[in-house]
Design a protein around this motif. Sequence first.
Motif, mmCIF file in Angstrom:
data_model
loop_
_atom_site.group_PDB
_atom_site.id
_atom_site.type_symbol
_atom_site.label_atom_id
_atom_site.label_comp_id
_atom_site.label_asym_id
_atom_site.label_seq_id
_atom_site.Cartn_x
_atom_site.Cartn_y
_atom_site.Cartn_z
ATOM 1 N N GLN A 141 0.847 -1.183 0.000
ATOM 2 C CA GLN A 141 0.000 0.000 0.000
ATOM 3 C C GLN A 141 0.888 1.241 0.000
ATOM 4 N N ALA A 142 0.441 2.280 -0.681
ATOM 5 C CA ALA A 142 1.219 3.517 -0.733
ATOM 6 C C ALA A 142 1.340 4.131 0.658
ATOM 7 N N PHE A 190 -6.041 3.809 6.777
ATOM 8 C CA PHE A 190 -5.509 2.847 7.731
ATOM 9 C C PHE A 190 -5.709 1.414 7.256
ATOM 10 N N HIS A 191 -6.657 1.196 6.342
ATOM 11 C CA HIS A 191 -6.828 -0.089 5.662
ATOM 12 C C HIS A 191 -6.869 0.156 4.162
ATOM 13 N N ASN A 192 -6.475 -0.838 3.388
ATOM 14 C CA ASN A 192 -6.473 -0.667 1.941
ATOM 15 C C ASN A 192 -7.875 -0.469 1.383
ATOM 16 N N ASP A 193 -8.902 -0.989 2.086
ATOM 17 C CA ASP A 193 -10.248 -0.842 1.534
ATOM 18 C C ASP A 193 -10.773 0.589 1.634
ATOM 19 N N ALA A 214 -3.290 4.400 -4.330
ATOM 20 C CA ALA A 214 -3.589 3.245 -3.473
ATOM 21 C C ALA A 214 -2.354 2.380 -3.234
ATOM 22 N N PHE A 215 -1.535 2.199 -4.264
ATOM 23 C CA PHE A 215 -0.410 1.270 -4.195
ATOM 24 C C PHE A 215 0.910 2.012 -4.330
ATOM 25 N N GLU A 216 1.933 1.486 -3.671
ATOM 26 C CA GLU A 216 3.254 2.105 -3.750
ATOM 27 C C GLU A 216 3.772 2.078 -5.180
ATOM 28 N N VAL A 260 -8.825 5.823 -10.426
ATOM 29 C CA VAL A 260 -9.324 7.187 -10.291
ATOM 30 C C VAL A 260 -8.132 8.108 -10.067
ATOM 31 N N ALA A 261 -7.927 9.032 -10.999
ATOM 32 C CA ALA A 261 -6.795 9.941 -10.910
ATOM 33 C C ALA A 261 -6.982 10.953 -9.796
#
Length: 440
Positions: free
Chosen positions: A236-237, A246-249, A265-267, A291-292
């Motif tokens: 996660q980023a 605090f959570h990816n969702d 969302a992601f590193e 989503v940008a």
Amino acid sequence: MSIACEVNFDGLIGPSHNYGGLSDGNLASARNAGDISNPREAAVQGLEKMRTLVRAGLVQGVLPPLARPNFDLLVAAGFAGSDSDIIGAAARRAPQLLKAAYSASAMWAANAATVSPSADTADGRLHFTPANLSTMLHRSLEHPDTTATLISIFADEERFAVHGALPAHADFADEGAANHVRLSAEHDAPGVELFVYGRDTGEALAGFPARQTRLASEAIARAHGLAMPHAVFARQAHRAIASGAFHNDVVCVGALDTLFFHEHAFEDTAATLKALRQAADGRFELKPVMVADTEVPLADAMSSYLFNSQLLQVPGEDRLVLVAPTETRDTPSVHAYCERLVQSNGPIGRVLYVDVRQSMRNGGGPACLRLRVVMTVAELAACHAGVLLDEELIDELQASVRLTYRDRLSPGDLADPAFADECRLAREAILDILDLEALA
């Protein structure tokens, strides 16, 4: 015709729902700490969301609230005597511990466990690993009772495997399905399981805690008997975590072949999508919807909980439905994006707004409130039927909530010993309705 469906098991919000501000990194929880909550309204709102999905033709389940206060915590902290003595002493000498003991955070069932459907596992069983939630004290109390609940509902060991939680150590920090996405062509087809983590073993990061470790995710994948070529581990980023994800969702949700996520969302987004495509090779074609930040700034995504929505395959509709909190409709940039989203030719064809404001004020949207469980027809028949909802059962649960839950609760009210009895009686009434009296 599919022989499996996705069942959403929502956590029924408990009678001690309050704004205790216990969760470091959860901006909504911190912002509303100390405010007056409405447990009755919160539970009714959650049940109305469940009713919406039942009316849409989806299979909907419910998980009962856990026993609160957690007297084991207070006794372990050195308080003794009668229940009233323990609560009174804790209120005077350790009010923060009393708030932790009363926390209703198990309502966010996305953190209850990580789930792998039988189509993905080596032994052909449906696997659950309850999350240890070891990063936060109030949440670390949950997994023993969550495990008992899951065993009661999924008792058939020939079809279900309920594992123990991982060791309660920082290296094994696990937050459950909130950091896990399962992708597939159809619910009954073998899929790809995406595990998202915030840190590696022993890694220390500044700022808000990164609650999921890679080691925990890998341990769960092994225990569930997943084919490792079809399991993806993505980081996660850090920017998202520092912003309150605090959570990816909170920044990503997926269903079937579609992954809906924020640009941050992601590193490493490119590497994550490449790994998913490689893992999905021959099983399905991934449909990423990114989503940008220029369309929805990360701060707006966080405040509206756009991605903490349920992404569902609704019977009779050929595109997915996004079940989003009303806060997304009330945030201009997010609402404008949603309008463009449904007008496009992409995989998401409709946004359905639901009111879960009581949960949102503590940092949990529609996706936080549910544990997704892909189940075959035979597995559905083998699980405890008392927790599978229809409108009549929802009506019965709402009537019980209206009778037994308070409509106003402040953190200071937790010092009242009589409130502990209220919580016990309210929960026992719910367990009786769900035919789960053994959990009392």
